[in-house]
Structures are given as C-alpha cells and as structure tokens.
Design an enzyme around this catalytic site. Structure first.
Site, PDB file in Angstrom:
ATOM      1  N   ASP A   8      -0.134   9.801  -2.607  1.00 40.24           N
ATOM      2  CA  ASP A   8      -0.951   9.227  -1.546  1.00 40.24           C
ATOM      3  C   ASP A   8      -1.724  10.349  -0.861  1.00 40.24           C
ATOM      4  O   ASP A   8      -1.293  11.514  -0.870  1.00 40.24           O
ATOM      5  CB  ASP A   8      -0.080   8.488  -0.518  1.00 40.24           C
ATOM      6  N   ASP A  53     -12.110   6.756  13.855  1.00 40.77           N
ATOM      7  CA  ASP A  53     -11.314   5.661  13.301  1.00 40.77           C
ATOM      8  C   ASP A  53     -10.218   6.180  12.381  1.00 40.77           C
ATOM      9  O   ASP A  53      -9.112   5.629  12.342  1.00 40.77           O
ATOM     10  CB  ASP A  53     -12.211   4.684  12.531  1.00 40.77           C
ATOM     11  N   HIS A  58      -4.234   8.026  10.903  1.00 44.52           N
ATOM     12  CA  HIS A  58      -3.252   9.042  10.485  1.00 44.52           C
ATOM     13  C   HIS A  58      -2.748   9.939  11.619  1.00 44.52           C
ATOM     14  O   HIS A  58      -1.686  10.555  11.490  1.00 44.52           O
ATOM     15  CB  HIS A  58      -3.805   9.904   9.342  1.00 44.52           C
ATOM     16  N   HIS A 153      -0.030   6.249   9.468  1.00 42.55           N
ATOM     17  CA  HIS A 153      -0.073   6.571   8.039  1.00 42.55           C
ATOM     18  C   HIS A 153       0.193   8.061   7.853  1.00 42.55           C
ATOM     19  O   HIS A 153      -0.335   8.903   8.573  1.00 42.55           O
ATOM     20  CB  HIS A 153      -1.456   6.245   7.463  1.00 42.55           C
ATOM     21  N   ASP A 158       4.181   7.590   3.083  1.00 34.82           N
ATOM     22  CA  ASP A 158       3.631   6.453   2.340  1.00 34.82           C
ATOM     23  C   ASP A 158       3.964   6.544   0.853  1.00 34.82           C
ATOM     24  O   ASP A 158       4.220   5.531   0.196  1.00 34.82           O
ATOM     25  CB  ASP A 158       2.116   6.370   2.539  1.00 34.82           C
TER      26      ASP A 158
END
Length: 237
Positions: A8, A53, A58, A153, A158
């Site tokens: 990821d 954004d 994250h 995230h 992940d």
C-alpha cells in the site's frame, strides 16, 4: 513456496501524472499464505507538499517528511525486496500508477517488470460482492478483520489489514487449489489419489424425506405469493 507482498502507498494527492508523489510505502510479506514478519516500511520526502485533502486522509505532515529519504535513494532496496513476488494491492491501478511514475523518474522500467504479477483485491471483491461497498474498511467489517486502530490511513497498517482481508477472500481457493508439492514436509512422501476407481453409492431420499421437502417448497411458494421460480422453470420443460 509462493512469495506474496501485500503493498500500500500514501501520496501527496490523487494524480501521479499531475505531479503528486509517494510519501509512504508499506509492504507485508506472505510465504505460503502466512505472515513472515519480513515487512518493509518507508517514509519518503516527496519534494512537494501534500494537498489539504490528502493530509486529512493520512495525517502525515509536510514537516515530518522533510528529512526522509527521496525515492531515488531507496529505489534499489525497494526493488530488491519486491523482486519476483506476486504483489497484492487494493485498487492496484492507483498504487501501480504512482510506482511507475516514481520509477520513471529514476530511469527504471515499469513496476510490473520486476514482479510476478499484480493481484487487485478490489477487483476480486467486486466479483465476490457485486453492488456492495468494497472499500478496505467495508471488507474488514464484512470479513471480521479488526480495523479498530485505523483512524487515519497508513501504508503499513493498511497493508497488514489487507493481508488479513486477502487471506479471508481466498480461503475457499486455498482449499480447492492447494498444491501438495508446496505443503509436503521434508522426508514425507505425498501421493495423489485417483478417485475414479471408487464406486460411490447413490442414496435415494425416503418417502418421508420427500414429503418434508415438498412441504418446505410449498411454504416458500406460499410466502412468495405463488411466484416460486422453480414452478416457472418446470412449466417450460
């Protein structure tokens, strides 16, 4: 045994072609479908700021990344780690697109040239659960994978969650496609058994069992308002 890498990334934004860069890579190794602990986790200096954004997704600040290595500095280590493995990614087109762009910047071929194929778990999930939400969080909930620690995230977290999701998604395949040559222990000889010579008996249902079956079908037909699909099929035969 098959070596798989669950991978990821986190990025500064959504467009690799538009100049966004990778800021984090998380890789989890599976050998014979089991976690080995031989994982890879990299933070990278993207040489640009993250979009607002993306920061909300994250939470990795621009200041934190200032002293981290650039992709060019870790590219060879990363490629050695993934070389020859099957790569498992959720929404693979996104991550592979970013990896291809980073590799292009350092004069390397496309990512898939280094690995033994890429498996997209999003595509797998859409086939298994058509019309349903198939985000990583949704799959964790559906498959009983604990994602309670995922408030933001993160590439390594992940990847670890996706490894559990992938194992659950493919558990049936493991039972059907298992290769005796991969699971045989040293000194143990495994033989394939030809079942074609066995004469398996056919057990017919008793009258009582047939009557119970007919009663259940009648109840289902009544509940459906006489629209049971097997009645329509039977009338066309």
């Amino acid at each position: 045994m098959t070596r798989q890498i669950v991978l990821d990334t986190e990025t500064t934004g959504l467009s690799a072609e538009g100049g966004d860069r990778i800021i984090e890579i998380g890789c989890v190794e599976l050998v014979g479908r089991k976690l080995t602990g031989n994982n890879l986790h990299l933070y990278l200096n993207p040489e640009r700021d993250s979009h607002e954004d993306a920061l909300k997704v994250h939470g990795i600040s621009n200041e934190f990344l200032r002293d981290k290595p650039k992709f060019a500095e870790v590219a060879q280590d990363f490629l050695r780690y993934v070389e020859g493995a099957e790569i498992i990614i959720h929404n693979a087109a996104f991550d592979v697109g970013f990896l291809d762009k980073e590799l292009e910047r350092v004069g390397q071929p496309a990512f898939e040239r280094f690995v033994d194929g890429v498996t997209d778990t999003l595509a797998m999930a859409k086939q298994l659960y058509p019309g349903k939400r198939n985000s990583l969080d949704a799959l964790c909930d559906r498959l009983g994978v604990d994602n309670s620690g995922r408030t933001l995230h993160g590439a390594l977290l992940d990847a670890e969650l996706l490894a559990d999701v992938y194992i659950n998604l493919t558990r049936g395949q493991e039972a059907l496609l298992i290769d005796l040559g991969e699971v045989a222990q040293p000194g143990v000889h495994a033989e394939r058994v030809d079942l074609s010579g066995f004469d398996l008996p056919v057990l017919a249902a008793s009258e009582a069992e047939l009557a119970m079956h007919a009663a259940v079908l009648a109840e289902i037909d009544k509940a459906s308002g006489g629209r049971a699909i097997w009645k329509a099929e039977k009338s066309t035969l």
